[in-house]
Every structure is written in C-alpha cells, then in structure tokens.
Design a protein around this motif. Sequence first.
Motif, PDB file in Angstrom:
ATOM      1  N   ASP A  32      -0.744  -9.634  -4.127  1.00 30.64           N
ATOM      2  CA  ASP A  32      -1.359  -8.335  -4.421  1.00 30.64           C
ATOM      3  C   ASP A  32      -2.585  -8.088  -3.554  1.00 30.64           C
ATOM      4  O   ASP A  32      -2.807  -6.972  -3.064  1.00 30.64           O
ATOM      5  CB  ASP A  32      -1.752  -8.269  -5.900  1.00 30.64           C
ATOM      6  CG  ASP A  32      -0.551  -8.180  -6.826  1.00 30.64           C
ATOM      7  OD1 ASP A  32       0.552  -7.856  -6.342  1.00 30.64           O
ATOM      8  OD2 ASP A  32      -0.718  -8.445  -8.030  1.00 30.64           O
ATOM      9  N   ALA A  33      -3.395  -9.127  -3.367  1.00 32.72           N
ATOM     10  CA  ALA A  33      -4.602  -8.975  -2.562  1.00 32.72           C
ATOM     11  C   ALA A  33      -4.270  -8.673  -1.111  1.00 32.72           C
ATOM     12  O   ALA A  33      -4.892  -7.818  -0.481  1.00 32.72           O
ATOM     13  CB  ALA A  33      -5.456 -10.238  -2.663  1.00 32.72           C
ATOM     14  N   LEU A  34      -3.279  -9.351  -0.578  1.00 30.95           N
ATOM     15  CA  LEU A  34      -2.892  -9.138   0.814  1.00 30.95           C
ATOM     16  C   LEU A  34      -2.342  -7.741   1.046  1.00 30.95           C
ATOM     17  O   LEU A  34      -2.532  -7.154   2.112  1.00 30.95           O
ATOM     18  CB  LEU A  34      -1.847 -10.186   1.228  1.00 30.95           C
ATOM     19  CG  LEU A  34      -2.349 -11.622   1.369  1.00 30.95           C
ATOM     20  CD1 LEU A  34      -1.171 -12.592   1.444  1.00 30.95           C
ATOM     21  CD2 LEU A  34      -3.240 -11.772   2.594  1.00 30.95           C
ATOM     22  N   ARG A  35      -1.675  -7.175   0.056  1.00 29.40           N
ATOM     23  CA  ARG A  35      -1.072  -5.846   0.198  1.00 29.40           C
ATOM     24  C   ARG A  35      -2.016  -4.726  -0.213  1.00 29.40           C
ATOM     25  O   ARG A  35      -1.628  -3.551  -0.214  1.00 29.40           O
ATOM     26  CB  ARG A  35       0.199  -5.743  -0.662  1.00 29.40           C
ATOM     27  CG  ARG A  35       1.339  -6.671  -0.294  1.00 29.40           C
ATOM     28  CD  ARG A  35       1.877  -6.471   1.111  1.00 29.40           C
ATOM     29  NE  ARG A  35       2.294  -5.122   1.423  1.00 29.40           N
ATOM     30  CZ  ARG A  35       3.504  -4.625   1.144  1.00 29.40           C
ATOM     31  NH1 ARG A  35       4.412  -5.372   0.545  1.00 29.40           N
ATOM     32  NH2 ARG A  35       3.809  -3.390   1.481  1.00 29.40           N
ATOM     33  N   ALA A  36      -3.258  -5.064  -0.563  1.00 33.84           N
ATOM     34  CA  ALA A  36      -4.169  -4.069  -1.140  1.00 33.84           C
ATOM     35  C   ALA A  36      -4.553  -2.966  -0.170  1.00 33.84           C
ATOM     36  O   ALA A  36      -4.817  -1.844  -0.591  1.00 33.84           O
ATOM     37  CB  ALA A  36      -5.428  -4.765  -1.663  1.00 33.84           C
ATOM     38  N   ALA A  37      -4.614  -3.262   1.121  1.00 33.76           N
ATOM     39  CA  ALA A  37      -5.031  -2.256   2.105  1.00 33.76           C
ATOM     40  C   ALA A  37      -4.060  -2.264   3.269  1.00 33.76           C
ATOM     41  O   ALA A  37      -4.327  -2.852   4.315  1.00 33.76           O
ATOM     42  CB  ALA A  37      -6.458  -2.549   2.588  1.00 33.76           C
ATOM     43  N   PRO A  38      -2.902  -1.626   3.112  1.00 33.14           N
ATOM     44  CA  PRO A  38      -1.871  -1.691   4.148  1.00 33.14           C
ATOM     45  C   PRO A  38      -2.299  -1.060   5.466  1.00 33.14           C
ATOM     46  O   PRO A  38      -2.936  -0.019   5.486  1.00 33.14           O
ATOM     47  CB  PRO A  38      -0.686  -0.935   3.530  1.00 33.14           C
ATOM     48  CG  PRO A  38      -1.303  -0.042   2.503  1.00 33.14           C
ATOM     49  CD  PRO A  38      -2.478  -0.790   1.967  1.00 33.14           C
ATOM     50  N   ALA A  39      -1.966  -1.725   6.544  1.00 34.61           N
ATOM     51  CA  ALA A  39      -2.210  -1.201   7.887  1.00 34.61           C
ATOM     52  C   ALA A  39      -1.089  -0.231   8.261  1.00 34.61           C
ATOM     53  O   ALA A  39      -0.045  -0.191   7.609  1.00 34.61           O
ATOM     54  CB  ALA A  39      -2.276  -2.360   8.878  1.00 34.61           C
ATOM     55  N   PRO A  40      -1.269   0.552   9.327  1.00 35.97           N
ATOM     56  CA  PRO A  40      -0.206   1.472   9.755  1.00 35.97           C
ATOM     57  C   PRO A  40       1.133   0.777   9.999  1.00 35.97           C
ATOM     58  O   PRO A  40       2.183   1.328   9.665  1.00 35.97           O
ATOM     59  CB  PRO A  40      -0.777   2.077  11.039  1.00 35.97           C
ATOM     60  CG  PRO A  40      -2.257   2.038  10.833  1.00 35.97           C
ATOM     61  CD  PRO A  40      -2.524   0.761  10.089  1.00 35.97           C
ATOM     62  N   ALA A  41       1.096  -0.424  10.576  1.00 33.35           N
ATOM     63  CA  ALA A  41       2.351  -1.139  10.826  1.00 33.35           C
ATOM     64  C   ALA A  41       3.072  -1.433   9.521  1.00 33.35           C
ATOM     65  O   ALA A  41       4.303  -1.327   9.428  1.00 33.35           O
ATOM     66  CB  ALA A  41       2.074  -2.436  11.588  1.00 33.35           C
TER      67      ALA A  41
END
Length: 231
Positions: free
Chosen positions: A32-41
Amino acid sequence: MIIAAAHGSTPAPSLNAVGRGERAPDPAAFYDALRAAPAPAAAADPFTAHVLACILAVGLHEAALDGSSLGRAVGLDRDQLAQLLRDWLPAGLAQIDLAAEPSTAAFDDEEEQLLQLLQSHQADQSAPARWLTAMVVRRSMSDNHLWQDLGLIERAELTRLMDERFPHLAGRNVSNMKWKKFFYRSLCEMEGFTLCTAPSCRECADFDNCFGEETGESALARIRRDAPRAG
C-alpha cells in the motif's frame, strides 16, 4: 531501512531483523505504501506497477525478517532500485534507505543460467523488462509456487506477466506446466539433455508435480493471516 504505512497513523513497519516474539512486518502495508503516489509510468501501465510493488513488498518482508537487504531479496542493485522507485513507485524513495542496498546484484551459477534464458526471451530491452527478468530469477530460488514467491495475487497474474514480458518463451508452455518446472526443463533442453527419463509427461507417475494445480493463498495474504495479532 524503513518504509512507512500508507494510511493514517499506523506505525511504520521496521525493516530491521525481527526479534523472537515480535510481530513480523505486514507486506500488504508495504504494498500500500509503495502504491500511495503513482508515477506517470504506473498510471499508464498499472499491471506492471502492481507486479513491481508485489515483488518489492515480499522482498521488504523477507529483508526485515533476516536482516538482509531488499536488493538481495529481489535481485536488483542500488541503482536499479533507485530508478525503479523513481520511475514507478516514488513513494518508496523517501522511506527506503537506498544507501544500505548492494551496489551490485550477484547471481550464482544456477541463477545465471536462468537469467540467460529469460534475457534471451525478453519482449524488449526496456528497464522494466530487465528488472523483471532479474526479479523473476531471484524469486525462482524460493520455495513456494513462483506466483507466490513474487507476491502476486494468483497464478493467472504470473501467466499474464510471462505472456507480456516473455511471449515467445511463454508460448512454448503449451501444456501449462508449472513455471519453475518449465524453466528448468527449458534449461535442460538448451544443454541438450532431458529433465527426466519418463517416455512422455502423460505416462509419468509424477505428472502432478509438474502440471498439478498451483493453488493456495498469495504470500501477502498468508503472511498477514499468520502474523500474531497485536495486543
């Protein structure tokens, strides 16, 4: 090395070795933490982002348990991890101590053979393709079904990953052999010998070992279920 939980005031799970009687960190919180701020890619290719986060979450959990490093758990060096996080999962950049990660990714002889096999069948030479190849190789050395060792939700996700990233190799698995078994049969064929002495798979008494269902819980769900409850 620390990664914070994604929501609310939940304490950040520590990536130091877990002492006896302590609760193991929850890989689902890492995910969840890793996906919290998705990059454009990640927004453009959510499945790849999901796979990368699953693998890193399981790797972070293992690193916390044995006091090793994320890079060692997933087969990536410091620079590769930095680029992966920057381009795909930037929420991890401020929370994962990249300075503690290995400067090189070392593979043993068995891993090198599998690495060469998968590299020769990559759909492209992009950075995500190279990372996923190395990650699949390293996680193939673990003990469960490969989809579980990658932290995926179900086997179908691994099949999709193979179809997208290694389409020619995946197309050869016409009988839906278990992926680890299929990798090693492919390696044997490359070396010019056969994996076993049975006249055909259908006549083999160990058929289910290669082709049986790969059922079970995902690693993220199983670890969360088995963890002792706090308090």
